[in-house]
Write a protein that holds these residues in place. Structure first.
Motif, PDB file in Angstrom:
ATOM      1  N   LEU A   1       0.969  -1.231  -0.024  1.00 25.69           N
ATOM      2  CA  LEU A   1      -0.111  -0.182   0.087  1.00 25.69           C
ATOM      3  C   LEU A   1       0.844   1.164   0.004  1.00 25.69           C
ATOM      4  CD1 LEU A   1      -2.832  -1.051   2.441  1.00 25.69           C
ATOM      5  CD2 LEU A   1      -2.868  -0.764   0.082  1.00 25.69           C
TER       6      LEU A   1
ATOM      7  N   ASP B   1       0.430   3.896  -3.071  1.00 28.09           N
ATOM      8  CA  ASP B   1       0.019   5.299  -2.845  1.00 28.09           C
ATOM      9  C   ASP B   1       1.258   6.174  -3.100  1.00 28.09           C
ATOM     10  OD1 ASP B   1      -2.334   4.041  -1.684  1.00 28.09           O
ATOM     11  OD2 ASP B   1      -1.763   4.332   0.303  1.00 28.09           O
TER      12      ASP B   1
ATOM     13  N   GLU C   1       1.003   6.694  -6.707  1.00 31.70           N
ATOM     14  CA  GLU C   1      -0.213   7.231  -7.324  1.00 31.70           C
ATOM     15  C   GLU C   1       0.085   8.951  -7.416  1.00 31.70           C
ATOM     16  OE1 GLU C   1      -3.256   6.063  -8.850  1.00 31.70           O
ATOM     17  OE2 GLU C   1      -2.158   4.251  -8.885  1.00 31.70           O
TER      18      GLU C   1
END
Length: 149
Positions: free
Chosen positions: A53, A57, A60
């Motif tokens: 994650l 993240d 992104e």
């Protein structure tokens, strides 16, 4: 009329009781070992999910990304905003483990191996975490770079 138990009956009763308690002890020890293994696997799974994650993240929000490897292992992920996710060697006992850091924070400190492969618009990051008792967990993190170039 006979009162009490003979010596043979006492020895036989002790042997049967001892056998019962040995089986019970073995069953309990196996259960505890299984429980420890499940707890360690859950800990590794949570840590792997955190790494996945975190990388996804951070990926992104970045406009671009570069990968640097050394000796076939991933060493740095550099994002276009200048932030660096580094994987450095940690000497812990007999085994060599790697530490993943971002800025001044440690993301993980028990990485056994981290590699990446790039195919077309996809990046496959393969991460292996080392746990206690020789347990390991390996997963792939998949990133789509089509819109990051």
């Amino acid at each position: 009329m006979k009162k009490g138990m003979t010596l043979l009956e006492v020895v036989l009763a002790l042997a049967i009781t001892g056998l019962f308690f040995c089986c019970l002890l073995n069953f309990t020890a196996t259960g505890l070992e299984g429980h420890r293994g499940m707890v360690e696997e859950a800990r590794l799974r949570r840590q792997m999910n955190f790494i996945r994650l975190f990388v996804e993240d951070r990926f992104e929000v970045a406009k671009g990304i570069s990968f640097y490897e050394e000796e076939g292992r991933l060493r740095k992920i550099i994002f276009t905003d200048g932030q660096v996710l580094s994987i450095t060697k940690e000497n812990v006992g007999v085994s060599d483990l790697y530490k993943m850091t971002y800025k001044d924070s440690v993301v993980a400190n028990n990485i056994q191996e981290m590699t990446f492969k790039q195919r077309e618009h996809w990046v496959y990051i393969r991460c292996t975490l080392a746990g206690r008792g020789g347990r390991t967990l390996t997963e792939e993190i998949l990133l789509n770079t089509k819109y990051k170039q």
